[in-house]
Scaffold this motif. Structure first.
Motif, PDB file in Angstrom:
ATOM      1  N   ASP A  47     -28.003  31.810  30.370  1.00  0.00           N
ATOM      2  CA  ASP A  47     -28.406  30.923  29.284  1.00  0.00           C
ATOM      3  C   ASP A  47     -29.574  31.536  28.531  1.00  0.00           C
ATOM      4  O   ASP A  47     -30.227  32.474  28.999  1.00  0.00           O
ATOM      5  CB  ASP A  47     -28.805  29.548  29.824  1.00  0.00           C
ATOM      6  CG  ASP A  47     -27.639  28.831  30.476  1.00  0.00           C
ATOM      7  OD1 ASP A  47     -26.521  28.963  29.950  1.00  0.00           O
ATOM      8  OD2 ASP A  47     -27.847  28.165  31.504  1.00  0.00           O
ATOM      9  N   GLY A  48     -29.857  30.968  27.367  1.00  0.00           N
ATOM     10  CA  GLY A  48     -30.986  31.418  26.571  1.00  0.00           C
ATOM     11  C   GLY A  48     -30.593  32.515  25.607  1.00  0.00           C
ATOM     12  O   GLY A  48     -29.703  33.328  25.890  1.00  0.00           O
ATOM     13  N   PRO A  49     -31.263  32.573  24.457  1.00  0.00           N
ATOM     14  CA  PRO A  49     -30.961  33.627  23.482  1.00  0.00           C
ATOM     15  C   PRO A  49     -31.357  35.000  24.002  1.00  0.00           C
ATOM     16  O   PRO A  49     -32.263  35.136  24.824  1.00  0.00           O
ATOM     17  CB  PRO A  49     -31.787  33.222  22.257  1.00  0.00           C
ATOM     18  CG  PRO A  49     -32.908  32.415  22.812  1.00  0.00           C
ATOM     19  CD  PRO A  49     -32.348  31.684  23.993  1.00  0.00           C
ATOM     20  N   MET A  50     -30.687  36.027  23.511  1.00  0.00           N
ATOM     21  CA  MET A  50     -30.879  37.372  24.042  1.00  0.00           C
ATOM     22  C   MET A  50     -30.777  38.390  22.904  1.00  0.00           C
ATOM     23  O   MET A  50     -29.841  38.347  22.110  1.00  0.00           O
ATOM     24  CB  MET A  50     -29.823  37.661  25.110  1.00  0.00           C
ATOM     25  CG  MET A  50     -29.907  39.031  25.756  1.00  0.00           C
ATOM     26  SD  MET A  50     -28.590  39.257  26.988  1.00  0.00           S
ATOM     27  CE  MET A  50     -29.038  38.009  28.186  1.00  0.00           C
ATOM     28  N   LEU A  68     -36.677  29.092  25.246  1.00  0.00           N
ATOM     29  CA  LEU A  68     -36.487  28.874  26.671  1.00  0.00           C
ATOM     30  C   LEU A  68     -35.482  29.888  27.215  1.00  0.00           C
ATOM     31  O   LEU A  68     -34.370  30.010  26.703  1.00  0.00           O
ATOM     32  CB  LEU A  68     -35.988  27.448  26.916  1.00  0.00           C
ATOM     33  CG  LEU A  68     -35.748  27.062  28.385  1.00  0.00           C
ATOM     34  CD1 LEU A  68     -37.052  27.105  29.167  1.00  0.00           C
ATOM     35  CD2 LEU A  68     -35.101  25.672  28.473  1.00  0.00           C
ATOM     36  N   ASP A  69     -35.883  30.633  28.255  1.00  0.00           N
ATOM     37  CA  ASP A  69     -35.050  31.679  28.865  1.00  0.00           C
ATOM     38  C   ASP A  69     -34.673  32.771  27.873  1.00  0.00           C
ATOM     39  O   ASP A  69     -33.654  33.443  28.040  1.00  0.00           O
ATOM     40  CB  ASP A  69     -33.774  31.091  29.474  1.00  0.00           C
ATOM     41  CG  ASP A  69     -34.041  30.391  30.790  1.00  0.00           C
ATOM     42  OD1 ASP A  69     -35.043  30.740  31.438  1.00  0.00           O
ATOM     43  OD2 ASP A  69     -33.269  29.487  31.150  1.00  0.00           O
ATOM     44  N   GLY A  70     -35.459  32.983  26.836  1.00  0.00           N
ATOM     45  CA  GLY A  70     -35.197  34.059  25.890  1.00  0.00           C
ATOM     46  C   GLY A  70     -35.474  35.411  26.520  1.00  0.00           C
ATOM     47  O   GLY A  70     -36.398  35.566  27.319  1.00  0.00           O
ATOM     48  N   ARG A  71     -34.679  36.407  26.172  1.00  0.00           N
ATOM     49  CA  ARG A  71     -34.801  37.739  26.741  1.00  0.00           C
ATOM     50  C   ARG A  71     -34.719  38.788  25.636  1.00  0.00           C
ATOM     51  O   ARG A  71     -33.900  38.677  24.723  1.00  0.00           O
ATOM     52  CB  ARG A  71     -33.683  38.025  27.756  1.00  0.00           C
ATOM     53  CG  ARG A  71     -33.690  37.138  28.997  1.00  0.00           C
ATOM     54  CD  ARG A  71     -34.811  37.547  29.938  1.00  0.00           C
ATOM     55  NE  ARG A  71     -34.657  36.975  31.251  1.00  0.00           N
ATOM     56  CZ  ARG A  71     -35.067  35.754  31.606  1.00  0.00           C
ATOM     57  NH1 ARG A  71     -35.627  34.972  30.699  1.00  0.00           N
ATOM     58  NH2 ARG A  71     -34.907  35.322  32.840  1.00  0.00           N
TER      59      ARG A  71
END
Length: 642
Positions: free
Chosen positions: A498-501, A588-591
């Motif tokens: 999850d989260g944008p990457m 949130l949970d961005g990588r």
């Protein structure tokens, strides 16, 4: 206008995807870069393909000090102009001190100058507090000076041949009578051979197909022999570097403890051998008869892990052959020569001139020439033996000083959970890797490739030649010795569902991101939350996996060409996509993942990310660097460079 908080920062230009005055992270509406001139990054000038900060190439030199006292008015006027220009663009903190101009005088540019300045005659005194070796060999540096008393002696005659000339050694006034000191000690012999009992059964050699059983990645598992299912070249004719794609069959890969499996972003280790031609060349130079090269012997070691890879440091007794040891256990071409190796060659050199040169390189007087030798072009063991033909050390003693041949690691270029081929009754599991061949000229004038890339390229060419004859790779039964990667690959460890990457890669560094995109597309919630910035030289020649990402690539992937089109590097596109970068890293949970060469691309992208944080977050450079350091600790910024 440079940022008032840092002299090394260039502000981002305003565009449809980048607004420096809007630091609030939000998902950008447009991802593609506008083509208008007003939106071009100031660092993407057509005059230069390499991004440079203002402090690197545009900083004015230090002005000369004016001895007159009439510069007060000019100083005030310059300061007023600087202040007005800064206030027109940024609010300068009142505590920011103004840089003071100063002049410098060069007083020393060599060790001799330092000795002259600190000589006792000038009243200077020095005291050694603690002697610490920096590893650079400075303590061994002792220039060989010409001695008038030895002018009548015979100078050292350099050996003939292209091999010695390719070393480009500067011997200076070296003669056969030159006194050398601080010569390194002869390295001890830790490897010994003894004949095998005649009653021992003979074993069929598979030296060219698979390594011996003692070359294990981690006990009790051995190197797996993966069958090549297919191989093809990803780059087109004319590309500066060749990149190949391989499909390896791992259907029968043994299960390991803990149910360990191949993961997206993971890596495999390829236990590549030295080429057969290179090994035969070394045998010939050492004058080892052909009838003993493949004859089984008992090998004893007194210490160390060799010939295993990661075994215990203890003595060993193994049954092997000379060819196996040179093919699979000793690296004869990747490492620069060491002083113990040169000292060993000097010990067994029978020609006086060759012995003197080798001792010179092992001494304090030859430190400068030794450093040039190590930092110059790649030098192989065969090249050294050809340059000094009278030196033929015993193979056990030579093996005692050579480095261990280590496996080469390659990232998976697909999602291994969804790669199957064949009919339902004969489904095969495949893993995919991409390998770039790094080619440099050797001393004979031909090309030189790496151990792993050269081995895999030879396999790829066999497959290509077979396909021209109407055969398949599976019909040839070609094998690749490999094992599941043991290293904690950060790309695989920090991958989340999850989260944008944002995936930033150049060259073959973009290969593991193909698996990331494939895995993300399996989840409907994440289909629109992945973006790729791919740096290439020319998209027509070396764009990897074009059309093979399993998605409409224009929506998720941006290709940046450095040699065609606008001529930009991927780090410049990172600055241009500042809104996207800032949104992802604060989500949130961005990588943010970076993969590629560390020297050019990796360092450039890191500087670009710092610039984005400075503008979008209104941070000083030190604060921006700490910001990304914390994101790296939290697993949101992952850089895998080499």
């Amino acid at each position: 206008m440079p940022h008032p908080q840092s002299s090394e920062h260039t502000c981002l230009s305003e565009s449809s995807t980048c607004h420096p005055s809007d630091p609030i992270p939000k998902e950008p509406i447009m991802y593609r870069r506008s083509s208008t001139k007003s939106e071009q990054s100031p660092s993407s000038s057509s005059q230069s393909l390499v991004y440079t900060s203002g402090s690197d190439n545009e900083a004015p030199g230090t002005p000369a000090t004016d001895p007159q006292l009439n510069s007060a008015v000019d100083e005030k006027s310059v300061e007023a102009n600087d202040r007005s220009n800064d206030e027109a663009n940024f609010v300068v903190p009142p505590t920011t001190p103004r840089k003071r101009r100063a002049s410098t005088v060069l007083i020393s540019q060599s060790p001799e100058d330092v000795k002259r300045i600190l000589s006792p005659a000038r009243g200077a005194e020095t005291k050694e507090i603690e002697k610490i070796c920096c590893g650079g060999g400075c303590c061994f540096l002792d220039t060989l000076k010409e001695d008038p008393t030895t002018k009548a002696s015979l100078p050292v005659v350099v050996p003939p041949g292209e091999a010695f000339r390719s070393l480009q050694l500067q011997l200076g006034p070296l003669s056969l009578d030159s006194q050398l000191h601080k010569i390194v000690d002869l390295p001890p012999q830790t490897v010994f051979f003894k004949p095998l009992a005649s009653r021992a059964p003979s074993v069929t050699s598979t030296v060219q197909q698979h390594p011996p059983t003692f070359v294990t990645p981690h006990a009790p598992y051995e190197v797996f022999s993966a069958k090549v299912h297919h191989a093809r070249e990803l780059t087109k004719a004319g590309a500066e570097k060749r990149t190949y794609h391989f499909d390896l069959d791992v259907t029968e890969y043994p299960a390991e403890s803990g149910d360990v499996d191949f993961v997206v972003g993971g890596a495999i280790g390829v236990q590549a051998p030295n080429s057969e031609e290179l090994i035969d060349d070394i045998f010939d130079l050492l004058n080892i008869p052909k009838y003993v090269r493949d004859k089984q012997i008992i090998m004893n070691t007194t210490t160390g892990r060799w010939p295993t890879i990661w075994g215990d440091d203890k003595p060993r007794e193994l049954v092997t052959t000379r060819r196996e040891l040179l093919t699979w256990c000793s690296d004869v071409q990747s490492y620069p020569p060491t002083k113990p190796l040169l000292r060993l060659l000097a010990e067994y050199a029978t020609a006086p001139n060759e012995k003197k040169i080798l001792l010179y390189l092992s001494s304090a007087q030859g430190q400068a020439a030794f450093c040039d030798l190590r930092t110059g072009p790649h030098i192989t063991i065969a090249q050294l033996l050809s340059a000094f033909p009278s030196s033929q050390p015993p193979l056990p003693h030579l093996l005692s000083v050579l480095n261990t041949l280590m496996p080469r690691f390659y990232s998976l270029s697909q999602d291994p959970q969804f790669s199957r081929t064949g009919e339902d009754d004969n489904r095969r599991r495949l893993i995919e890797i991409a390998v770039t061949v790094h080619e440099t000229p050797n001393w004979r004038g031909g090309p030189r490739t790496g151990v792993g890339s050269g081995f895999l390229e030879r396999i790829a060419r066999k497959v290509q030649d077979a396909e021209k004859d109407g055969l398949k790779a599976t019909d040839l039964d070609i094998r690749v010795p490999m094992f599941r990667g043991l290293m904690a690959n950060p790309l695989a460890r920090e991958f989340v569902t999850d989260g944008p990457m944002l995936l930033i890669g150049a060259g073959v560094g973009v290969a593991p991101f193909r698996g990331f995109v494939q895995r993300r597309l399996k989840s409907a919630n994440c289909a629109n939350k992945v973006w790729v910035l791919q740096g290439v030289r020319d998209s027509l020649l070396d764009e990897l996996y074009s059309g093979e990402w399993g998605v409409e690539e224009a929506k998720v992937k941006k290709v940046v060409q450095s040699r065609k089109g606008e001529g930009r590097y991927v780090q410049e596109e990172v600055r241009h996509q500042a809104d996207l970068v800032w949104f992802i890293i604060n989500a949130l949970d961005g990588r943010v993942f970076v993969c590629g060469s560390s020297k050019g691309m990796g360092e450039g992208v890191e500087r670009a990310l710092v610039d984005v944080a400075m503008d979008k977050g209104n941070l000083r450079r030190e604060e921006a660097e700490k910001f990304w350091a914390k994101k790296k600790e939290a697993g949101q910024y992952i850089a895998e460079t080499w």
